[in-house]
Design a protein around this motif. Sequence first.
Motif, PDB file in Angstrom:
ATOM      1  N   GLN A  82       0.678  -0.849  -0.031  1.00  0.00           N
ATOM      2  CA  GLN A  82       0.054  -0.087  -0.117  1.00  0.00           C
ATOM      3  C   GLN A  82       0.521   1.072   0.099  1.00  0.00           C
ATOM      4  N   MET A  83       2.501   0.833   0.356  1.00  0.00           N
ATOM      5  CA  MET A  83       3.030   1.758   0.292  1.00  0.00           C
ATOM      6  C   MET A  83       3.545   2.044  -1.013  1.00  0.00           C
ATOM      7  N   ILE A  84       3.705   1.392  -1.465  1.00  0.00           N
ATOM      8  CA  ILE A  84       5.283   1.066  -2.336  1.00  0.00           C
ATOM      9  C   ILE A  84       4.052   1.479  -3.709  1.00  0.00           C
ATOM     10  N   TYR A  85       3.135   0.751  -4.202  1.00  0.00           N
ATOM     11  CA  TYR A  85       2.221   0.986  -5.640  1.00  0.00           C
ATOM     12  C   TYR A  85       1.879   2.274  -5.609  1.00  0.00           C
ATOM     13  N   PRO A  86       1.448   3.329  -4.835  1.00  0.00           N
ATOM     14  CA  PRO A  86       1.703   4.968  -5.495  1.00  0.00           C
ATOM     15  C   PRO A  86       3.057   5.194  -6.044  1.00  0.00           C
ATOM     16  N   GLU A  87       3.798   5.021  -5.292  1.00  0.00           N
ATOM     17  CA  GLU A  87       5.443   5.440  -5.779  1.00  0.00           C
ATOM     18  C   GLU A  87       5.454   5.045  -7.135  1.00  0.00           C
ATOM     19  N   ILE A  88       4.860   3.982  -6.841  1.00  0.00           N
ATOM     20  CA  ILE A  88       4.990   3.332  -8.351  1.00  0.00           C
ATOM     21  C   ILE A  88       3.981   4.234  -9.764  1.00  0.00           C
ATOM     22  N   GLN A  89       3.102   4.407  -9.521  1.00  0.00           N
ATOM     23  CA  GLN A  89       2.100   5.273 -10.591  1.00  0.00           C
ATOM     24  C   GLN A  89       2.988   6.396 -10.492  1.00  0.00           C
ATOM     25  N   LYS A  90       3.350   7.203  -8.781  1.00  0.00           N
ATOM     26  CA  LYS A  90       4.034   8.312  -9.114  1.00  0.00           C
ATOM     27  C   LYS A  90       5.027   8.730 -10.151  1.00  0.00           C
ATOM     28  N   GLU A  91       6.505   8.465  -9.957  1.00  0.00           N
ATOM     29  CA  GLU A  91       7.787   8.011  -9.844  1.00  0.00           C
ATOM     30  C   GLU A  91       8.287   7.059 -10.699  1.00  0.00           C
ATOM     31  N   GLY A  92       7.356   5.302 -10.769  1.00  0.00           N
ATOM     32  CA  GLY A  92       8.328   4.353 -11.391  1.00  0.00           C
ATOM     33  C   GLY A  92       8.668   3.471 -10.513  1.00  0.00           C
ATOM     34  N   LEU A  93       8.578   2.531 -11.815  1.00  0.00           N
ATOM     35  CA  LEU A  93       8.955   1.407 -10.722  1.00  0.00           C
ATOM     36  C   LEU A  93      10.283   1.390  -9.856  1.00  0.00           C
ATOM     37  N   GLU A  94      11.278   1.413 -10.281  1.00  0.00           N
ATOM     38  CA  GLU A  94      12.851   1.832  -9.506  1.00  0.00           C
ATOM     39  C   GLU A  94      12.197   2.479  -8.896  1.00  0.00           C
TER      40      GLU A  94
END
Length: 311
Positions: free
Chosen positions: A25-37
Amino acid sequence: MHALGEHLVTQIPKTLSPQDFDLWQMIYPEIQKEGLEAALLRYAPTASLEASIVQSSGEFIASAEAKIIAEVFSRSKILRLTKLLPHLIVPDSGIPIITTNYDRLVEVACEEGGLGVDTMFNGHFAARLEPEHSHWSFCRSARVVNRVPRVRFAKRAKVFKPHGSLDWYHRDGDPVRYAGSLPLPRLIITPGLNKFRSGYESPFDKHRDKGNESIDKAQKFLIIGYGFNDDHLETHLTPRIKSGVGTLIITHTLSEKARTIALSYKNVIALDFQSRTISSGTRVIADGAETDIPEIDLWDLDGLVKGVLSA
């Protein structure tokens, strides 16, 4: 990487424990915003979450890879690297290719271009990591001339994959290469903090070391679609570029690190997609300056082969 990130956002939650779900839940918003890496650099996944990411990533990439390989096999598609190979000098020792991708399209492209492929694995069913045996499997003849051994090898590429490959698995604690899909975890390193730990395990360490050895010996660099974001390679690659080794970088969009390198060193030429004022074209960075070439896509390997190497 963007498509993979979108796939993980939709598929990963289906497989997680409550603890991993909270972290996700903390990781996936960052994937959508900043990318996977960037997301995985900010939040290191647990071992179980990383296993889910590896499994889902492998399935997604293998599916896309299979479609492309089917097109190549049916002669309806020619990979860009296959078109490039006739324009490259292949030394007797083999041409080294370092790829941080998990797919096997480099290997397919080389074989379609008439080159053998040395991956340091030896065997067909469950190939073992045996660099020496793999090397000598390409020997085609040996004779003695004036008491000096003369050995002839097949033309080949030496493919190094420091982040792993879709056909790498564990068997009885050892890495093996198997061409098909197995219901087992693949040996691939996901982006993020954990890749630094995993990169020092076998077979990643052997491929990283051989790749870096090739970087140290290279007289020229052709860099395709690489963002200069991997510390395992940067400790060798960037200093070599800064030392004056001639370098050509081609990619759709230069990362900020790649752009800085290109602007800072006159031995570097960089080509990427010029989208600032027109719908197609190439931005060229050379001698510390930027120039736009309209309507010619030299940043694309296909366009480079047609527009420059075949001219």
